[in-house]
Scaffold this motif. Structure first.
Motif, PDB file in Angstrom:
ATOM      1  N   GLU A 138       0.771  -1.205   0.050  1.00  0.00           N
ATOM      2  CA  GLU A 138       0.022   0.274  -0.006  1.00  0.00           C
ATOM      3  C   GLU A 138       1.016   1.272   0.019  1.00  0.00           C
TER       4      GLU A 138
ATOM      5  N   TYR B  69      -4.873 -14.450  -7.121  1.00  0.00           N
ATOM      6  CA  TYR B  69      -4.073 -13.378  -8.185  1.00  0.00           C
ATOM      7  C   TYR B  69      -2.989 -13.928  -8.922  1.00  0.00           C
TER       8      TYR B  69
ATOM      9  N   GLN C 143      -3.977  -0.693 -11.587  1.00  0.00           N
ATOM     10  CA  GLN C 143      -5.175  -0.992 -10.938  1.00  0.00           C
ATOM     11  C   GLN C 143      -5.505  -2.467 -10.542  1.00  0.00           C
TER      12      GLN C 143
ATOM     13  N   LEU D 223      -3.644  -2.180  -7.146  1.00  0.00           N
ATOM     14  CA  LEU D 223      -4.425  -1.783  -6.121  1.00  0.00           C
ATOM     15  C   LEU D 223      -5.456  -2.717  -5.711  1.00  0.00           C
ATOM     16  N   THR D 224      -6.139  -3.394  -6.701  1.00  0.00           N
ATOM     17  CA  THR D 224      -7.160  -4.156  -6.260  1.00  0.00           C
ATOM     18  C   THR D 224      -6.764  -5.231  -5.276  1.00  0.00           C
TER      19      THR D 224
ATOM     20  N   ALA E 184      -4.120  -5.156  -3.466  1.00  0.00           N
ATOM     21  CA  ALA E 184      -3.789  -4.547  -2.040  1.00  0.00           C
ATOM     22  C   ALA E 184      -5.111  -4.462  -1.293  1.00  0.00           C
ATOM     23  N   LYS E 185      -6.031  -3.879  -1.802  1.00  0.00           N
ATOM     24  CA  LYS E 185      -7.330  -3.792  -1.297  1.00  0.00           C
ATOM     25  C   LYS E 185      -7.907  -5.141  -0.815  1.00  0.00           C
ATOM     26  N   SER E 186      -7.799  -6.286  -1.463  1.00  0.00           N
ATOM     27  CA  SER E 186      -8.263  -7.566  -1.044  1.00  0.00           C
ATOM     28  C   SER E 186      -7.276  -7.960  -0.001  1.00  0.00           C
TER      29      SER E 186
ATOM     30  N   ARG F 147      -5.860  -5.915   2.216  1.00  0.00           N
ATOM     31  CA  ARG F 147      -6.361  -5.127   3.555  1.00  0.00           C
ATOM     32  C   ARG F 147      -7.803  -5.593   4.012  1.00  0.00           C
ATOM     33  N   ALA F 148      -8.459  -5.986   2.952  1.00  0.00           N
ATOM     34  CA  ALA F 148      -9.956  -6.209   3.601  1.00  0.00           C
ATOM     35  C   ALA F 148      -9.959  -7.640   4.485  1.00  0.00           C
TER      36      ALA F 148
ATOM     37  N   ASP G 289      -8.586  -6.572   7.691  1.00  0.00           N
ATOM     38  CA  ASP G 289      -9.425  -5.757   8.481  1.00  0.00           C
ATOM     39  C   ASP G 289     -10.504  -6.857   9.153  1.00  0.00           C
TER      40      ASP G 289
END
Lengths: 119, 275
Positions: B4, B39, B255, B258-259, B261-263, B265-266, B269
């Protein structure tokens, strides 16, 4: 297929300096892909490396790619050619299942046999 | 999460001197692992385990029967010694000649460079065995703190072929060296025994954060755990210093990275919300 190579004297190794993996009773060159799968499963069991990560989509046990390389090395030891395949030319996904490795090895053995016959 | 931070770095998502820490080697957050492996598989890239096993071949090592201790009898010690000898023997005698035929392995794998330096053939210096032996000596002498152990992976300063003292444990370019380096990215591993725990620092000159970093961390975790088990100490923290960390935006696309990294992070979390 039964474990027919257990305890049966093996033919001499083509290269005496190579280590001797479990020896099949008949030439590994004559093995079908299905027989290679069975041979590999026995080798894995004996080496205390049974496949434990489920089934691959091809229906055979899934394995880690390093185990796939190890299985190839076992056949390479039997036929006196450690570099039985060139990993740069191998579809990496084939190394992820026992069936995939059996396919690779069968092709490599056939190719080697053909080359030896031609020479 | 290094990724991130580095995505927004300069020069196509790169940063210098990125340091990450693993406080509990070997423990994983399954959601992050699944997101990354999904991925990598979709991109046709080697999965996490394959990358990790270039550093430490975990699938070849047997479960420890017990931890080494200076108080063990020779009979009790034997299976522990056999464990490491079987691992080294299988890798060098059965696998190495085949492994070096793979793209990227022509100069040896990370593990082969550690156990048969310089890593292409059998008969080289086994740095891991030497370090385990050294740690056991510290334990025999009642010491729980010792910090003079390194594993050389790049060997940039060494002549080739190695001369009198091939393993100096000091990582410096020789003055005459003009070669550009593509491999290895992992150049140096430092081991520090402190109050009975074995800590590790690894230096990467170029760490690929999408395709390699997670596997790198996992492989290093397995490595420090193995050395610790074989030496009778606890595994401590791992610090990775990437002199250049690369979010691989050019190769993978901003993109997509980033996707991913978001996965991840989710997944992190989700873990936090369940505790």
């Amino acid at each position: 297929m039964s474990d027919t190579w257990n305890g049966i004297p093996a033919p001499p190794l083509p290269h005496a300096a190579l280590p001797a993996p479990s020896q099949p009773a008949r030439s590994i060159y004559s093995f079908s892909e299905a027989e290679l799968v069975q041979y590999f499963l026995i080798r894995l069991e004996r080496a205390s490396r049974p496949p434990t990560i489920g089934l691959h989509p091809d229906g055979s046990p899934a394995i880690k790619s390093l185990i796939g390389v190890w299985l190839i090395s076992q056949v390479g030891g039997l036929v006196g050619k450690k570099r039985l395949v060139n990993l740069s030319d191998v579809d990496r996904l084939l190394l992820r299942s026992v069936g995939g490795v059996a396919h690779l090895v069968r092709e490599a053995l056939a190719s080697r046999q053909k080359a030896e016959g031609a020479s | 999460m290094c990724l991130e931070q580095v995505v927004d770095g300069h020069d196509g998502g790169r940063m210098v001197h990125v340091v990450s820490t693993i406080t509990q080697p070997g423990s994983e957050i399954s959601g992050i692992r699944v997101a990354l492996d999904t991925y990598l598989a979709a991109q046709g890239l080697p999965e996490v385990t394959t990358v990790a096993e270039t550093i430490f071949p975990q699938s070849l090592v047997s479960e420890p029967v017990r931890r080494w201790s200076p108080s063990l009898s020779p009979a009790e010690e034997a299976p522990i010694l056999e464990r490491e000898q079987a691992l080294f023997g299988t890798y060098v005698d059965d696998l190495l000649e085949l492994l070096v035929t793979a793209n990227g392995n022509h100069s040896g794998t990370y593990f082969s460079r550690m156990i048969t330096w310089p890593g292409k053939v059998a008969g080289g210096v086994n740095q891991i065995a030497d370090r385990i032996s050294s740690l056991r000596n510290q334990r025999r002498n009642g010491r729980s703190t010792y910090n003079a152990m390194d594993i050389d992976v790049a060997g940039d300063a060494l002549s080739e072929p190695p001369t009198v003292d091939p393993i100096k444990g000091l990582e410096v370019y020789s003055a005459s060296d003009r070669r550009n380096r593509g491999f290895p990215c992992l150049t140096h591993v430092d081991l520090t025994l402190f109050e009975g725990r074995l800590h590790m620092t690894a230096v990467y000159r170029h760490q690929y954060l999408v395709t390699k970093a997670y596997g790198n961390l996992l492989g290093l975790s397995w490595l420090v755990q193995f050395i610790a088990d074989q030496s009778g100490v606890d595994a401590g923290e791992i610090v990775i210093h990437a002199t250049m960390a690369d979010a691989e935006l050019r190769e993978r696309g901003r993109q997509r990275v980033l996707t991913l990294a978001k996965s991840a992070r989710a997944a992190l979390d989700d873990l936090g919300s369940t505790h």
